[in-house]
Write a protein that holds these residues in place. Structure first.
Motif, PDB file in Angstrom:
ATOM      1  N   ILE A 128       3.022   2.161  13.720  1.00 14.35           N
ATOM      2  CA  ILE A 128       4.460   1.906  13.629  1.00 14.35           C
ATOM      3  C   ILE A 128       4.815   1.320  12.275  1.00 14.35           C
ATOM      4  N   ALA A 129       4.003   0.373  11.801  1.00 16.13           N
ATOM      5  CA  ALA A 129       4.265  -0.227  10.492  1.00 16.13           C
ATOM      6  C   ALA A 129       4.166   0.822   9.383  1.00 16.13           C
ATOM      7  N   THR A 130       3.193   1.721   9.498  1.00 17.92           N
ATOM      8  CA  THR A 130       3.033   2.777   8.490  1.00 17.92           C
ATOM      9  C   THR A 130       4.240   3.710   8.486  1.00 17.92           C
ATOM     10  N   THR A 131       4.681   4.075   9.687  1.00 14.50           N
ATOM     11  CA  THR A 131       5.855   4.950   9.787  1.00 14.50           C
ATOM     12  C   THR A 131       7.085   4.275   9.190  1.00 14.50           C
ATOM     13  N   GLY A 132       7.264   2.988   9.448  1.00 14.67           N
ATOM     14  CA  GLY A 132       8.395   2.252   8.876  1.00 14.67           C
ATOM     15  C   GLY A 132       8.357   2.220   7.364  1.00 14.67           C
ATOM     16  N   ALA A 133       7.139   2.035   6.792  1.00  9.58           N
ATOM     17  CA  ALA A 133       7.017   2.019   5.331  1.00  9.58           C
ATOM     18  C   ALA A 133       7.354   3.391   4.741  1.00  9.58           C
ATOM     19  N   VAL A 134       6.898   4.466   5.392  1.00 11.84           N
ATOM     20  CA  VAL A 134       7.186   5.822   4.902  1.00 11.84           C
ATOM     21  C   VAL A 134       8.683   6.101   4.960  1.00 11.84           C
ATOM     22  N   LEU A 135       9.321   5.722   6.075  1.00  8.15           N
ATOM     23  CA  LEU A 135      10.767   5.920   6.184  1.00  8.15           C
ATOM     24  C   LEU A 135      11.525   5.075   5.150  1.00  8.15           C
ATOM     25  N   GLY A 136      10.997   3.900   4.835  1.00  8.65           N
ATOM     26  CA  GLY A 136      11.606   3.093   3.778  1.00  8.65           C
ATOM     27  C   GLY A 136      11.556   3.787   2.436  1.00  8.65           C
ATOM     28  N   ILE A 168      19.179  -0.590   0.203  1.00  4.50           N
ATOM     29  CA  ILE A 168      18.832  -1.941   0.689  1.00  4.50           C
ATOM     30  C   ILE A 168      17.887  -1.861   1.880  1.00  4.50           C
ATOM     31  N   LEU A 169      18.236  -1.022   2.867  1.00  8.38           N
ATOM     32  CA  LEU A 169      17.388  -0.910   4.054  1.00  8.38           C
ATOM     33  C   LEU A 169      16.032  -0.304   3.714  1.00  8.38           C
ATOM     34  N   GLY A 170      16.013   0.617   2.740  1.00 10.40           N
ATOM     35  CA  GLY A 170      14.752   1.214   2.344  1.00 10.40           C
ATOM     36  C   GLY A 170      13.794   0.205   1.733  1.00 10.40           C
ATOM     37  N   VAL A 171      14.307  -0.685   0.902  1.00 13.18           N
ATOM     38  CA  VAL A 171      13.454  -1.722   0.298  1.00 13.18           C
ATOM     39  C   VAL A 171      12.888  -2.647   1.374  1.00 13.18           C
ATOM     40  N   LEU A 172      13.751  -3.077   2.300  1.00 13.13           N
ATOM     41  CA  LEU A 172      13.286  -3.972   3.361  1.00 13.13           C
ATOM     42  C   LEU A 172      12.258  -3.286   4.259  1.00 13.13           C
ATOM     43  N   ALA A 173      12.526  -2.025   4.635  1.00 13.59           N
ATOM     44  CA  ALA A 173      11.591  -1.305   5.494  1.00 13.59           C
ATOM     45  C   ALA A 173      10.239  -1.113   4.808  1.00 13.59           C
ATOM     46  N   LEU A 174      10.238  -0.829   3.530  1.00 12.44           N
ATOM     47  CA  LEU A 174       8.986  -0.633   2.796  1.00 12.44           C
ATOM     48  C   LEU A 174       8.185  -1.937   2.745  1.00 12.44           C
ATOM     49  N   ILE A 175       8.871  -3.035   2.463  1.00  8.85           N
ATOM     50  CA  ILE A 175       8.172  -4.336   2.385  1.00  8.85           C
ATOM     51  C   ILE A 175       7.631  -4.731   3.755  1.00  8.85           C
ATOM     52  N   PHE A 176       8.477  -4.672   4.786  1.00 11.32           N
ATOM     53  CA  PHE A 176       8.036  -5.062   6.130  1.00 11.32           C
ATOM     54  C   PHE A 176       6.900  -4.161   6.611  1.00 11.32           C
ATOM     55  N   GLY A 177       6.981  -2.865   6.302  1.00 12.83           N
ATOM     56  CA  GLY A 177       5.926  -1.951   6.738  1.00 12.83           C
ATOM     57  C   GLY A 177       4.585  -2.251   6.088  1.00 12.83           C
ATOM     58  N   LEU A 178       4.599  -2.540   4.793  1.00 11.93           N
ATOM     59  CA  LEU A 178       3.345  -2.860   4.102  1.00 11.93           C
ATOM     60  C   LEU A 178       2.751  -4.178   4.600  1.00 11.93           C
ATOM     61  N   VAL A 179       3.598  -5.168   4.823  1.00 12.55           N
ATOM     62  CA  VAL A 179       3.101  -6.446   5.363  1.00 12.55           C
ATOM     63  C   VAL A 179       2.565  -6.246   6.776  1.00 12.55           C
ATOM     64  N   GLY A 180       3.259  -5.428   7.580  1.00 12.79           N
ATOM     65  CA  GLY A 180       2.775  -5.159   8.935  1.00 12.79           C
ATOM     66  C   GLY A 180       1.437  -4.451   8.943  1.00 12.79           C
ATOM     67  N   ARG A 181       1.221  -3.513   8.023  1.00 15.04           N
ATOM     68  CA  ARG A 181      -0.087  -2.850   7.917  1.00 15.04           C
ATOM     69  C   ARG A 181      -1.174  -3.854   7.555  1.00 15.04           C
TER      70      ARG A 181
END
Length: 276
Positions: free
Chosen positions: A82-90, A56-69
């Motif tokens: 930071i957004a890129t790192t969040g998407a990768v961790l997602g 669940i957290l991985g899906v949210l982190a990936l979506i938020f990271g891509l939108v942030g980029r």
């Protein structure tokens, strides 16, 4: 002739006197949220049982990271890294979630198989022995599915310890025998222990009891001389066989003798129903 009024400031002339437009604040919230969720998701994924949380957290982190980029590319945010790192961790959290799911499912399947195996196993496998329980040898054993054993049947216990009880035979005790009552009949059975396992078996705890007749009257064990009543003692080494004779006192009208065998504390008791 023009007159100027003192104390009044004339209005600015032309467009150059307009105040500057304020800059829009950077929208960095989604990038930060992606990083936080990605870190928590990746840590959760290290524990296989928490695969669902990591997913669940991985899906949210990936979506938020891509939108942030995307915001950073449009100049609406300043934390592209930071957004890129969040998407990768997602994405890492999603991978760990799948791995954790596979590990958990396999562990549950193994546990269910072990439980089913334990429920299906019986204390002793039951075999029908076509030979007699003496030193002359035994016949071929075939599987038997009855609840109790008959004469000549072999019970296989844990550790590949096999116990066979022969058909009872009538005999006449001598005058010094202990356990025989006048008017009753005496019967003796031969018990054979075969150790087909890899460890020695201690026969000191081997016990045997009997009941006779329809009413299940206790059949007293007869001690007669040096052979009857002494039972087993010592250890039976792997690949070896031990034999002992037991005698029991039964009412004269008894038609059956039920012999209960206990190889020791770590084994289940089993009963042989013998016809007289």
């Amino acid at each position: 002739m023009s007159h100027q009024v003192y104390g009044q400031t004339p209005p600015p002339a032309g467009p150059y006197g307009q105040p500057p437009v304020p800059q829009q604040a950077a929208r960095n919230g989604l990038g930060v949220a992606a990083l936080v969720l990605g870190v928590i998701g990746a840590l959760s994924g290290l524990i296989p049982l928490f695969f669902w949380l990591a997913g669940i957290l991985g899906v949210l982190a990936l979506i938020f990271g891509l939108v942030g980029r995307g915001r950073a590319k449009r100049g609406q945010a300043t934390n592209k890294g930071i957004a890129t790192t969040g998407a990768v961790l997602g994405l890492v959290s999603l991978i760990l979630s799948v791995v954790g799911l596979v590990i958990t499912v396999n562990a549950v399947d193994d546990a269910v198989d072990e439980i089913d195996k334990a429920l299906q196993e019986t204390p002793a496998e039951k075999k029908a022995d076509t030979g007699a329980a003496d030193d002359k040898g035994a016949g071929t054993d075939t599987e038997k599915k009855s609840e109790t054993f008959a004469a000549g049947d072999t019970a296989v216990y844990d550790g590949d310890i096999e116990v066979t009880v022969s058909k009872p035979t009538a005999y006449t005790p001598n005058e010094y025998a202990v356990g025989h009552s006048a008017g009753n009949k005496a019967y003796k059975v031969t018990v054979r222990i075969q150790n087909k396992g890899a460890e020695k078996y201690s026969a000191d705890l081997f016990t045997i009891e009997a009941r006779a007749g329809e009413s299940g009257t206790n059949a007293e064990e007869i001690f007669d001389g040096d052979t009857l009543g002494n039972g087993f003692s010592g250890s039976v080494l792997p690949g070896k066989t031990a034999t002992a004779e037991y005698a029991f006192d039964a009412p004269a009208d008894a038609k059956n003798l039920d012999v209960e065998v206990s190889p020791g504390f770590d084994f289940e008791d089993n009963t042989w129903e013998l016809e007289l």
